[in-house]
Design a protein around this motif. Structure first.
Motif, PDB file in Angstrom:
ATOM      1  N   PRO A  31       0.462   6.436  -2.428  1.00 21.24           N
ATOM      2  CA  PRO A  31       0.377   5.817  -1.105  1.00 21.24           C
ATOM      3  C   PRO A  31       1.082   4.467  -1.022  1.00 21.24           C
ATOM      4  O   PRO A  31       1.507   4.064   0.043  1.00 21.24           O
ATOM      5  N   LYS A  32       1.245   3.782  -2.136  1.00 23.69           N
ATOM      6  CA  LYS A  32       1.906   2.482  -2.125  1.00 23.69           C
ATOM      7  C   LYS A  32       3.423   2.610  -2.122  1.00 23.69           C
ATOM      8  O   LYS A  32       4.123   1.660  -1.804  1.00 23.69           O
ATOM      9  N   VAL A  34       5.420   5.195  -0.538  1.00 21.04           N
ATOM     10  CA  VAL A  34       6.111   5.836   0.579  1.00 21.04           C
ATOM     11  C   VAL A  34       5.174   5.921   1.786  1.00 21.04           C
ATOM     12  O   VAL A  34       3.986   6.220   1.649  1.00 21.04           O
ATOM     13  N   GLU A  35       5.728   5.650   2.967  1.00 19.52           N
ATOM     14  CA  GLU A  35       4.941   5.769   4.193  1.00 19.52           C
ATOM     15  C   GLU A  35       4.669   7.251   4.456  1.00 19.52           C
ATOM     16  O   GLU A  35       5.595   8.066   4.418  1.00 19.52           O
ATOM     17  N   HIS A  36       3.388   7.612   4.696  1.00 23.18           N
ATOM     18  CA  HIS A  36       3.045   9.018   4.869  1.00 23.18           C
ATOM     19  C   HIS A  36       1.740   9.183   5.653  1.00 23.18           C
ATOM     20  O   HIS A  36       0.992   8.231   5.835  1.00 23.18           O
ATOM     21  N   LEU A  37       1.519  10.402   6.106  1.00 24.74           N
ATOM     22  CA  LEU A  37       0.251  10.817   6.716  1.00 24.74           C
ATOM     23  C   LEU A  37      -0.224  12.071   5.997  1.00 24.74           C
ATOM     24  O   LEU A  37       0.580  12.958   5.708  1.00 24.74           O
ATOM     25  N   VAL A  58       6.058  12.694   5.738  1.00 24.39           N
ATOM     26  CA  VAL A  58       6.715  11.546   5.126  1.00 24.39           C
ATOM     27  C   VAL A  58       7.916  11.138   5.963  1.00 24.39           C
ATOM     28  O   VAL A  58       8.753  11.981   6.309  1.00 24.39           O
ATOM     29  N   LYS A  59       8.005   9.860   6.277  1.00 21.76           N
ATOM     30  CA  LYS A  59       9.165   9.337   7.001  1.00 21.76           C
ATOM     31  C   LYS A  59      10.334   9.257   6.033  1.00 21.76           C
ATOM     32  O   LYS A  59      10.212   8.719   4.932  1.00 21.76           O
ATOM     33  N   SER A 146       9.513   8.918  13.443  1.00 23.33           N
ATOM     34  CA  SER A 146       8.486   8.066  12.838  1.00 23.33           C
ATOM     35  C   SER A 146       7.154   8.797  12.756  1.00 23.33           C
ATOM     36  O   SER A 146       6.897   9.740  13.508  1.00 23.33           O
ATOM     37  N   LEU A 147       6.312   8.319  11.866  1.00 19.57           N
ATOM     38  CA  LEU A 147       4.976   8.900  11.721  1.00 19.57           C
ATOM     39  C   LEU A 147       4.096   8.557  12.913  1.00 19.57           C
ATOM     40  O   LEU A 147       3.235   9.346  13.302  1.00 19.57           O
ATOM     41  N   ASP A 148       4.328   7.397  13.526  1.00 21.54           N
ATOM     42  CA  ASP A 148       3.525   7.007  14.694  1.00 21.54           C
ATOM     43  C   ASP A 148       3.672   8.003  15.838  1.00 21.54           C
ATOM     44  O   ASP A 148       2.740   8.216  16.606  1.00 21.54           O
TER      45      ASP A 148
END
Length: 184
Positions: A31-32, A34-37, A58-59, A146-148
């Protein structure tokens, strides 16, 4: 048409292979790093939803990549989409119907290929489950940046394939809603 679909699946697989060591298990993300959901996924059933795994979004520089780790679904090719509502519940029209239709924020009203900006933003490449019912092959959604954008929607796996067109059947001819997860 089959060549185009195969090319999309191949491109997604090559992107994954280039960025990650391929193993027969789901990719574990730090989690530190890569940006992910993480999207928990449930088999839709009259007897209650049953967990079949998760999908990690993953973005990337090329759009959002979806890394499935699903087990126990029907082998073969499945329609895979982001749906409008963050709800996988049933209605009188069937299982998973509270998710609404394919996510279409610009109101195109057109089912299309994942890379075609003229169609639903929620149209994703097909999801492939192996002969044992495991879906672990990633797909890339170049329209989603984007993940948002994903938050407040749902992720749906359909019974059967998807031809990414509204002809000869609406919504790509994909079948019933099979697996769903709410994206938070």
């Amino acid at each position: 048409m089959k060549k185009i679909l195969l090319a999309g699946v191949l491109a997604s697989t090559l992107l994954f292979a280039a960025e990650h060591k391929h193993e027969e298990e789901a990719v574990n993300f730090d989690p530190k790093s890569v940006e992910h959901l993480v999207i928990p996924m449930n088999l839709l059933s009259e007897k209650g939803d049953v967990s079949v795994g998760e999908v990690v979004a993953v973005k990337t520089n090329y759009g959002v990549a979806f890394f499935p780790n699903l087990k126990g679904i029907e082998a073969g090719i499945h329609g895979f989409h982001v749906h409008t509502n963050p709800d996988c519940g049933a209605t009188d029209k069937g299982l998973g119907m509270k998710a609404g239709g394919h996510w279409d924020p610009t109101d195109t009203k057109k089912h299309s290929f994942p890379w075609d900006d003229a169609g639903h933003k929620g149209d994703l490449p097909a999801l492939v489950a192996d002969k044992d019912g495991n879906a672990i092959y990633p797909v890339l959604a170049p329209k989603i940046k984007s993940l948002d954008e994903l938050k407040g929607h749902s992720l749906m796996v359909h019974v059967g394939g998807d031809n990414h067109s509204d002809h000869p059947k609406a919504l790509g001819g994909g079948g019933a809603r099979l697996v769903c997860g709410v994206i938070k």
